[in-house]
Design a protein around this motif. Structure first.
Motif, PDB file in Angstrom:
ATOM      1  N   ASN A 145       0.829  -1.221   0.000  1.00 22.99           N
ATOM      2  CA  ASN A 145       0.000   0.000   0.000  1.00 22.99           C
ATOM      3  C   ASN A 145       0.861   1.268   0.000  1.00 22.99           C
ATOM      4  O   ASN A 145       0.562   2.259   0.702  1.00 22.99           O
ATOM      5  N   LEU A 146       1.920   1.271  -0.805  1.00 22.99           N
ATOM      6  CA  LEU A 146       2.869   2.381  -0.753  1.00 22.99           C
ATOM      7  C   LEU A 146       2.317   3.668  -1.352  1.00 22.99           C
ATOM      8  O   LEU A 146       2.726   4.763  -0.960  1.00 22.99           O
ATOM      9  N   PRO A 197      -1.292  -0.674   6.964  1.00 20.22           N
ATOM     10  CA  PRO A 197      -0.733  -2.012   7.218  1.00 20.22           C
ATOM     11  C   PRO A 197      -1.777  -3.116   7.340  1.00 20.22           C
ATOM     12  O   PRO A 197      -1.436  -4.303   7.250  1.00 20.22           O
ATOM     13  N   LEU A 198      -3.041  -2.742   7.545  1.00 18.92           N
ATOM     14  CA  LEU A 198      -4.063  -3.759   7.813  1.00 18.92           C
ATOM     15  C   LEU A 198      -4.357  -4.632   6.606  1.00 18.92           C
ATOM     16  O   LEU A 198      -4.908  -5.725   6.747  1.00 18.92           O
ATOM     17  N   THR A 199      -4.017  -4.159   5.406  1.00 24.79           N
ATOM     18  CA  THR A 199      -4.190  -4.978   4.199  1.00 24.79           C
ATOM     19  C   THR A 199      -2.868  -5.208   3.476  1.00 24.79           C
ATOM     20  O   THR A 199      -2.852  -5.732   2.351  1.00 24.79           O
ATOM     21  N   ALA A 200      -1.758  -4.812   4.071  1.00 29.87           N
ATOM     22  CA  ALA A 200      -0.439  -4.998   3.442  1.00 29.87           C
ATOM     23  C   ALA A 200       0.046  -6.433   3.647  1.00 29.87           C
ATOM     24  O   ALA A 200      -0.264  -7.074   4.651  1.00 29.87           O
ATOM     25  N   ARG A 201       0.799  -6.925   2.695  1.00 31.33           N
ATOM     26  CA  ARG A 201       1.356  -8.282   2.785  1.00 31.33           C
ATOM     27  C   ARG A 201       2.824  -8.263   2.395  1.00 31.33           C
ATOM     28  O   ARG A 201       3.268  -7.449   1.576  1.00 31.33           O
ATOM     29  N   ASN A 202       3.582  -9.197   2.964  1.00 29.27           N
ATOM     30  CA  ASN A 202       4.955  -9.426   2.521  1.00 29.27           C
ATOM     31  C   ASN A 202       4.922 -10.220   1.216  1.00 29.27           C
ATOM     32  O   ASN A 202       4.321 -11.307   1.185  1.00 29.27           O
ATOM     33  N   PRO A 203       5.556  -9.737   0.155  1.00 27.42           N
ATOM     34  CA  PRO A 203       5.520 -10.470  -1.107  1.00 27.42           C
ATOM     35  C   PRO A 203       6.015 -11.911  -0.996  1.00 27.42           C
ATOM     36  O   PRO A 203       5.519 -12.799  -1.685  1.00 27.42           O
ATOM     37  N   ALA A 204       6.951 -12.155  -0.097  1.00 26.41           N
ATOM     38  CA  ALA A 204       7.528 -13.496   0.021  1.00 26.41           C
ATOM     39  C   ALA A 204       6.521 -14.542   0.470  1.00 26.41           C
ATOM     40  O   ALA A 204       6.751 -15.742   0.298  1.00 26.41           O
ATOM     41  N   THR A 205       5.404 -14.092   1.017  1.00 19.91           N
ATOM     42  CA  THR A 205       4.381 -15.040   1.473  1.00 19.91           C
ATOM     43  C   THR A 205       3.289 -15.264   0.432  1.00 19.91           C
ATOM     44  O   THR A 205       2.335 -15.998   0.694  1.00 19.91           O
ATOM     45  N   GLN A 206       3.425 -14.632  -0.732  1.00 20.04           N
ATOM     46  CA  GLN A 206       2.331 -14.577  -1.695  1.00 20.04           C
ATOM     47  C   GLN A 206       2.640 -15.373  -2.974  1.00 20.04           C
ATOM     48  O   GLN A 206       3.762 -15.854  -3.180  1.00 20.04           O
ATOM     49  N   THR A 207       1.618 -15.477  -3.830  1.00 19.32           N
ATOM     50  CA  THR A 207       1.767 -16.130  -5.135  1.00 19.32           C
ATOM     51  C   THR A 207       1.753 -15.079  -6.225  1.00 19.32           C
ATOM     52  O   THR A 207       0.809 -14.281  -6.318  1.00 19.32           O
ATOM     53  N   LEU A 208       2.796 -15.081  -7.031  1.00 17.41           N
ATOM     54  CA  LEU A 208       2.923 -14.161  -8.155  1.00 17.41           C
ATOM     55  C   LEU A 208       2.476 -14.870  -9.425  1.00 17.41           C
ATOM     56  O   LEU A 208       2.957 -15.959  -9.737  1.00 17.41           O
ATOM     57  N   GLY A 209       1.554 -14.256 -10.159  1.00 19.59           N
ATOM     58  CA  GLY A 209       1.098 -14.812 -11.426  1.00 19.59           C
ATOM     59  C   GLY A 209       1.642 -13.996 -12.581  1.00 19.59           C
ATOM     60  O   GLY A 209       1.399 -12.783 -12.662  1.00 19.59           O
ATOM     61  N   LEU A 210       2.391 -14.633 -13.455  1.00 25.24           N
ATOM     62  CA  LEU A 210       2.971 -13.950 -14.609  1.00 25.24           C
ATOM     63  C   LEU A 210       2.217 -14.346 -15.871  1.00 25.24           C
ATOM     64  O   LEU A 210       2.100 -15.538 -16.186  1.00 25.24           O
ATOM     65  N   ARG A 214     -13.068  -6.458  -5.529  1.00 23.40           N
ATOM     66  CA  ARG A 214     -12.528  -7.655  -6.178  1.00 23.40           C
ATOM     67  C   ARG A 214     -11.021  -7.521  -6.333  1.00 23.40           C
ATOM     68  O   ARG A 214     -10.261  -8.469  -6.119  1.00 23.40           O
ATOM     69  N   ILE A 215     -10.555  -6.323  -6.716  1.00 21.09           N
ATOM     70  CA  ILE A 215      -9.133  -6.002  -6.817  1.00 21.09           C
ATOM     71  C   ILE A 215      -8.807  -5.047  -5.674  1.00 21.09           C
ATOM     72  O   ILE A 215      -9.544  -4.089  -5.418  1.00 21.09           O
ATOM     73  N   SER A 216      -7.683  -5.289  -4.997  1.00 27.69           N
ATOM     74  CA  SER A 216      -7.353  -4.449  -3.842  1.00 27.69           C
ATOM     75  C   SER A 216      -6.285  -3.411  -4.138  1.00 27.69           C
ATOM     76  O   SER A 216      -6.178  -2.415  -3.410  1.00 27.69           O
ATOM     77  N   ALA A 217      -5.467  -3.600  -5.186  1.00 27.68           N
ATOM     78  CA  ALA A 217      -4.433  -2.627  -5.508  1.00 27.68           C
ATOM     79  C   ALA A 217      -3.957  -2.859  -6.944  1.00 27.68           C
ATOM     80  O   ALA A 217      -4.009  -3.988  -7.456  1.00 27.68           O
ATOM     81  N   VAL A 218      -3.483  -1.772  -7.559  1.00 29.70           N
ATOM     82  CA  VAL A 218      -3.063  -1.823  -8.965  1.00 29.70           C
ATOM     83  C   VAL A 218      -1.757  -1.050  -9.121  1.00 29.70           C
ATOM     84  O   VAL A 218      -1.599   0.036  -8.549  1.00 29.70           O
ATOM     85  N   GLY A 219      -0.839  -1.593  -9.913  1.00 33.48           N
ATOM     86  CA  GLY A 219       0.365  -0.893 -10.331  1.00 33.48           C
ATOM     87  C   GLY A 219       0.362  -0.774 -11.835  1.00 33.48           C
ATOM     88  O   GLY A 219       0.165  -1.766 -12.539  1.00 33.48           O
ATOM     89  N   LEU A 250      -8.779   6.147 -11.775  1.00 32.80           N
ATOM     90  CA  LEU A 250      -7.659   5.326 -11.317  1.00 32.80           C
ATOM     91  C   LEU A 250      -6.579   6.202 -10.697  1.00 32.80           C
ATOM     92  O   LEU A 250      -5.989   5.865  -9.666  1.00 32.80           O
ATOM     93  N   ALA A 251      -6.326   7.354 -11.328  1.00 36.32           N
ATOM     94  CA  ALA A 251      -5.292   8.255 -10.820  1.00 36.32           C
ATOM     95  C   ALA A 251      -5.641   8.776  -9.425  1.00 36.32           C
ATOM     96  O   ALA A 251      -4.751   9.032  -8.602  1.00 36.32           O
ATOM     97  N   ALA A 252      -6.926   8.925  -9.143  1.00 40.98           N
ATOM     98  CA  ALA A 252      -7.355   9.476  -7.863  1.00 40.98           C
ATOM     99  C   ALA A 252      -7.418   8.437  -6.753  1.00 40.98           C
ATOM    100  O   ALA A 252      -7.557   8.794  -5.576  1.00 40.98           O
ATOM    101  N   ASP A 253      -7.305   7.171  -7.104  1.00 40.10           N
ATOM    102  CA  ASP A 253      -7.472   6.094  -6.125  1.00 40.10           C
ATOM    103  C   ASP A 253      -6.155   5.832  -5.404  1.00 40.10           C
ATOM    104  O   ASP A 253      -5.127   5.568  -6.026  1.00 40.10           O
ATOM    105  N   ARG A 254      -6.178   5.897  -4.070  1.00 42.60           N
ATOM    106  CA  ARG A 254      -4.943   5.720  -3.309  1.00 42.60           C
ATOM    107  C   ARG A 254      -4.420   4.292  -3.345  1.00 42.60           C
ATOM    108  O   ARG A 254      -3.325   4.010  -2.859  1.00 42.60           O
ATOM    109  N   ARG A 255      -5.169   3.387  -3.943  1.00 39.37           N
ATOM    110  CA  ARG A 255      -4.708   2.002  -4.101  1.00 39.37           C
ATOM    111  C   ARG A 255      -3.992   1.767  -5.423  1.00 39.37           C
ATOM    112  O   ARG A 255      -3.568   0.649  -5.705  1.00 39.37           O
TER     113      ARG A 255
END
Length: 355
Positions: A133-134, A157-170, A275-280, A294-299
């Motif tokens: 949530n940077l 921090p309440l919805t933040a996760r460590n990437p190492a604990t997650q699944t990355l889909g390419l 459904r989606i919690s954050a976008v890069g 999208l530009a106005a959304d803090r996520r």
């Protein structure tokens, strides 16, 4: 024997002067003027055979030499039958119809290999942004508001996760996707990787990346905590409303490929529905404009299509474009980074002796 002739589109080379000296000694290089590169004049010049016949087209920079717009069949059909290869800077090739080039027996080469490091580094930044949530934290600190600061400090921090604990889909495991996987594995030990590509990679590649193949895009988005788009744009939206409904609830999305791969209106709705919690996003559907909601959304963390934008990338683009033509028209008879070689078949309009 006369030298092969190369049509050079865009600015003069800037970096690889020793290599260019060999390139210029091997080929006769023709440089259209700036006015001749505008589409109407470029088409007229091809129709008039103003530059005669030539064997290759060389575009060493992504931000110059493309003044004639999209390379569709209207333009491709005007090329001399002598043209065998187009080598261009840049990773994406949504501006050129590579299937049409293949029908005319022309090999297209891109520069994705030169930008892989830079794009992968930017992808790691976006992965951290969406998992931690940077954007929320960054905007709050810059706001100079103690209330916004405290809100981000307490609640992000309440919805933040460590990437190492997650699944990355390419989605896409080409040169850039593979480099993303390598760097993600090194940066976040323990991260799980699942991927989909139109061509499954070898067992050796999958083992080296510890990446598991999925049979479809839908299979990836159902499983992944964050989906990264690293695939070329082929004229079709990949992440639409139906696909977004199949994401794991609270999943994240990072797009460093092409903006047209994502239905941005549907993405806004998926964010608002949770459904989606954050976008890069490094890329956008209507660049240089970005979607205002999208530009106005803090996520949503946004960049200005700069993931591959480093001097090192530009040096590599220029070098690789020359090396592709030198390799293809030289004794080896093959390019380093062909995009559409698998589409060129005997019986196409212009069968090449080097096939």
């Amino acid at each position: 024997m006369p030298k092969p002739r190369v049509l050079h589109l865009g600015d003069p080379i800037k970096y690889n002067h020793d290599l260019y000296a060999r390139f210029a000694a091997t080929f006769e290089v023709i440089r259209p003027s700036t006015t001749e590169r505008a589409r109407p004049e470029f088409k007229l010049a091809l129709q008039e055979r103003r530059w005669g016949t030539f064997d290759a087209i060389f575009r060493p920079f992504w931000n110059t030499g493309g003044e004639m717009g999209d390379w569709d069949e209207e333009l491709i059909a005007l090329l001399p039958e002598s043209v065998k290869i187009i080598a261009s800077a840049g990773a994406g090739y949504d501006w050129v119809d590579v299937e049409c080039l293949a029908r005319y027996g022309i090999t297209y080469c891109n520069g994705a290999a030169a930008s892989s490091d830079a794009v992968a580094d930017a992808t790691l930044f976006l992965l951290l942004a969406v998992f931690r949530n940077l954007r929320w934290s960054h905007a709050a600190a810059h706001s100079l508001s103690p209330i916004a600061f405290q809100d981000a400090h307490t609640h992000s921090p309440l919805t933040a996760r460590n990437p190492a604990t997650q699944t990355l889909g390419l989605i896409g495991l080409g040169a850039i996707g593979r480099t993303i996987a390598q760097k993600a594995r090194a940066a976040f030990p323990g991260i799980r990787i699942v991927y989909h590509d139109v061509v499954r990679k070898s067992a050796a590649v999958e083992t080296s990346l510890q990446a598991r193949f999925a049979e479809s895009v839908e299979a990836v988005v159902r499983e992944a905590d964050c989906v990264v788009l690293a695939t070329p744009f082929a004229g079709r939206t990949l992440i639409d409303a139906d696909t977004l409904k199949k994401f794991k609830r609270g999943g994240r999305l990072v797009n460093i490929a092409r903006g047209g791969l994502v239905d941005e209106e549907a993405l806004v709705q998926a964010l608002e529905a949770g459904r989606i919690s954050a976008v890069g996003m490094d890329v956008h559907a209507r660049e240089p404009a970005v979607h205002p909601r999208l530009a106005a959304d803090r996520r949503v963390m946004m960049l200005s299509h700069n993931a591959g934008g480093t001097v090192d990338t530009h040096v590599g683009f220029e070098r690789l474009a020359m090396e592709n033509i030198l390799g293809f028209l030289g004794e080896e008879g093959k390019a380093l980074t062909p995009v559409n070689a698998h589409l060129i078949r005997e019986g196409d309009k212009r069968v090449r002796s080097l096939l």
